[in-house]
Write an enzyme that holds these catalytic residues in place. Structure first.
Site, PDB file in Angstrom:
ATOM      1  CB  CYS A  90      13.812  27.773 -11.034  1.00 30.75           C
ATOM      2  SG  CYS A  90      14.765  28.317  -9.605  1.00 30.75           S
TER       3      CYS A  90
ATOM      4  CB  CYS B 193      11.489  27.722  -5.737  1.00 33.27           C
ATOM      5  SG  CYS B 193      11.951  29.309  -6.449  1.00 33.27           S
TER       6      CYS B 193
ATOM      7  CG  ASP C 199      -0.949 -16.876 -10.683  1.00 28.79           C
ATOM      8  OD1 ASP C 199      -0.443 -17.980 -10.429  1.00 28.79           O
ATOM      9  OD2 ASP C 199      -2.141 -16.601 -10.480  1.00 28.79           O
TER      10      ASP C 199
ATOM     11  CG  ASP D 250      -6.464 -12.430 -10.150  1.00 30.39           C
ATOM     12  OD1 ASP D 250      -6.879 -11.563  -9.382  1.00 30.39           O
ATOM     13  OD2 ASP D 250      -7.204 -13.228 -10.754  1.00 30.39           O
TER      14      ASP D 250
ATOM     15  CG  ASP E 206      -0.627 -14.452  -7.246  1.00 29.33           C
ATOM     16  OD1 ASP E 206       0.100 -15.461  -7.270  1.00 29.33           O
ATOM     17  OD2 ASP E 206      -1.647 -14.328  -7.936  1.00 29.33           O
TER      18      ASP E 206
END
Length: 722
Positions: A20, A23, A422, A617, A621
């Site tokens: 569970c 643990c 952009d 891109d 950027d």
């Protein structure tokens, strides 16, 4: 954010034996206490730990040993290893357990029908229950003891305490009150609770495997054997025997084994699992192929450039595995609850026993109520609520061509209300095209001459405008003369000598002595003007524009339908940016911005309370991507942009951004549903058990079903359409 040092090392560890979330919390707590561990996180659903430690102070083996001492199995996760391996010990143990359960189940059904004759004699019940408690339930006791040794409590403590208590009570009644034993033994409860909980864990493990099948699907894309050219003969060998640089053949119906370049042949390849593009792509000599792609038509012979984990497919599997093993911030709530859950339930159980006994003076009813509380409480459902949905959501995103860096990035994406884009390469194709041409009325040279002379000079340059002019001349099948390079004036243009023609200048209008005619002023607002002159006499000009991508308008409309503000930030002329914004229906557009300007504008939006996603891109950027709450880079972006970004879009399409937002929102919604179900189950179930409305057997069955219901709800994400 964690500050990594050159000595920092990150490893992924596969962990076995967790029952569970408690643990997972326990392992995490133990690891984070070590001075050489900089950060440790354990994902219960993926059964995986991600640990960052100082490699100068500790080794991988020491980290593994720490987990072993905590009571769990562990090993370093290998490349392309699935997060959850098959556990062959569960089926046979479960089969034996339920064979023993059958006579108890028959007896219970008989009692419901009013017949007590179907119940086994008490001594037989004791014998079968002893087999369960002393043998088949050993994993529960082992987990409970290990948990207590670690200073924490987990689900095993609840189950083992409850079933052992009722087993010992029934044994006491059998041997010390034999005359009244038939009505006061509850061996069936101790047996059937173990049976239902074990069945629930088995089904839970199977369901978790289904939630991870996106990773297994990617692994299956790699062919086991390939056909390679050796000693001028085509032979079939295992993929792991292929070397970089070897020539490989893939026929129709076969998968590409490595990233490479086509040497000969042509065909069509389905790369949908890699890029999210549903349509096959045509491949010809000189083109690139990706490992995992299916050749749907034709035959391709290619040279292997990258193999295994170095391929795009390998990158995807590693990225998905790391992301699925990470934790989302929303998981902290469940972690806090589960860390105190079991101790609180133990206290509630004791209080239930005491109050029931005080009110009824009935030790049997008090015991049954207390055991029901122990058995019905389920920290597993809470522990699975977040990671199960995250794993399915991340797999869904990968199938759509979106790579999230981690679970936190996906959660943050779900909150985005503003998207910054952009222009060049994101909304537009990033490929300049000649959209108009001008020559004076008294032109001495033809239109073809204008192309030829401009291309002769620009062929010596290496920028987008130069490439566009040269490609246009080549597309017209013109013979481009050879010019003698003279000089380049940065930001202005190029000058070269052409035999029998003179000095040719190509560049800005004022550099070439051109005063723009009135009919070119409108074009100038949305285009780049390149003039051409011979011996300082203008002979013409080109207007070059960057065209919109075919799907940009649809993507912007989808964003606006989701009530997301869209902003363009570009370094291009404001007039050009405004023109693009008008075409797309975007009201906010900023031009002539430097990389720092973009980052500052994004920070202003954040200061106003917006959750901002940036899509970019290129290297310029990177500052803006770093400034945004969530950042998306295109796969063909610069390495710097991709490293800065929270996620990567494989198709170089804004539509994939919209898909990412949709998937992230659906995943967060699913997480909240799971948490609600898990909390309501425990909030309602524990009081019902405490007041005696649920027997231990029903409580055990309900506990098993709670985790399964959470996992099944998470799997619904696979069917989400966008």
């Amino acid at each position: 954010m964690l500050d990594l040092t050159p000595q920092s090392k990150k490893i992924s560890i596969q962990i076995g034996g967790m029952t569970c979330q408690s643990c997972a919390n326990r392992i995490e707590k133990v690891l984070n206490k070590k001075p050489f561990v900089q950060q440790a996180g354990v994902n219960f659903a993926a059964e995986e730990a991600q640990v960052v430690f100082d490699a100068t102070q500790a080794s991988e083996a020491q980290i593994i040993e720490i987990i072993h001492k905590t009571g769990f199995s562990a090993h370093i996760k290998q490349a392309n290893e699935l997060p959850i391996e098959e556990n062959t010990s569960i089926p046979w143990r479960l089969i034996v357990l339920w064979i023993i359960n059958i006579p108890f189940l028959i007896g219970m059904l008989g009692m419901i029908g009013g017949s007590h004759n179907l119940m086994l004699p008490p001594i037989w019940q004791f014998a079968l229950a002893s087999i369960v408690q002393l043998w088949l339930a050993i994993p529960f006791y082992r987990g409970a003891i290990g948990s207590i040794r670690g200073g924490l409590t987990n689900m095993d403590v609840l189950v083992s305490t409850g079933t052992l208590t009722i087993y010992l009570y029934s044994a006491f009644m059998l041997f010390y009150h034999a005359n009244h034993a038939m009505g006061h033994v509850y061996f069936e409860a101790s047996v059937m609770v173990i049976g239902f909980v074990s069945l629930g864990k088995f089904l839970e493990d199977r369901t978790k495997k289904h939630s991870l099948n996106s990773l297994s699907m990617l692994l299956q894309l790699t062919p086991k054997k390939v056909t390679v050219l050796r000693n001028e003969k085509w032979i079939e060998i295992a993929l792991d025997q292929v070397n970089i640089g070897e020539i490989i053949r893939a026929n129709q119906g076969e998968r590409i084994a490595a990233d490479g370049v086509i040497e000969s042949g042509n065909g069509w390849c389905d790369e949908s699992h890699l890029t999210g593009e549903s349509r096959p792509e045509e491949k010809q000599k000189g083109g690139k192929v990706l490992a995992g792609a299916m050749v749907t038509e034709g035959s391709i012979i290619y040279r292997a450039n990258q193999l295994g984990s170095q391929t795009l497919l390998g990158d995807m599997m590693n990225a998905l595995s790391d992301a699925q093993g990470s934790k989302a911030p929303i998981a902290r709530f469940a972690d806090k609850v589960t860390s105190v859950f079991v101790p609180v339930v133990l206290v509630i159980s004791l209080v239930t026993f005491a109050l029931t006994y005080i009110l009824t003076n009935d030790s049997v009813s008090s015991l049954i109520h207390a055991v029901s509380v122990l058995v019905i409480a389920c920290p597993c459902a809470l522990g699975l609520a977040t990671p199960a949905a995250i794993m399915v959501g991340l797999g869904k995103a990968v199938n759509a061509g979106v790579w999230f860096k981690d679970a936190a990035a996906m959660e943050e994406t779900a909150h985005v209300d503003t998207v910054v884009l952009d222009k060049t390469g994101t909304l537009t194709k990033g490929e300049l095209e000649i959209s108009a041409l001008w020559q004076p009325q008294s032109a001495v040279y033809s239109e073809d001459d204008l192309y030829r002379f401009a291309a002769a000079v620009e062929r010596q340059a290496n920028h987008p405008i130069a490439k566009a002019i040269v490609q246009a001349a080549e597309x017209k099948m013109l013979e481009i003369p050879t010019a003698l390079f003279s000089k380049m004036e940065v930001g202005q243009g190029i000058q070269a000598e052409l035999e029998q023609v003179g000095t040719i200048k190509v560049g800005k209008p004022d550099y070439c002595g051109l005063i723009l005619p009135k009919n070119l002023e409108d074009i100038w607002q949305i285009a780049s003007i390149v003039a051409v002159s011979i011996n300082d006499e203008p002979i013409g000009a080109f207007a070059l524009t960057d065209t919109l991508k075919n799907d940009s308008l649809h993507a912007i409309q989808r964003l606006q339908q989701q009530n997301i503000d869209v902003v363009i930030m570009s370094g291009d002329q404001q007039s050009v940016v405004d023109y693009i914004a008008k075409q797309l229906g975007i009201k906010k557009a900023f031009g002539k911005l430097t990389p720092r300007d973009k980052a500052e504008q994004i920070q202003k939006l954040k200061d106003l309370g917006h959750i901002v996603a940036m899509v970019g891109d290129g290297i310029n950027d990177a500052p803006a991507l770093a400034s945004a709450n969530v950042s998306f880079a295109m796969k063909s972006s610069s390495d710097i942009a991709e490293q800065t970004a929270s996620a990567t879009l494989m198709q170089h399409s804004v539509n994939q951004l919209v898909d990412a937002l949709f998937i992230a929102r659906a995943t967060l919604k699913n997480i909240k549903q799971n948490l609600f179900f898990a909390l309501i189950y425990n909030i309602l179930g524990i009081p019902l058990a405490a007041f005696g409305f649920l027997s231990p057997i029903i409580a055990g069955a309900a506990m098993a079903l709670s985790s399964i219901s959470v996992l099944m709800n998470a799997l619904r994400l696979k069917k989400v359409r966008f």
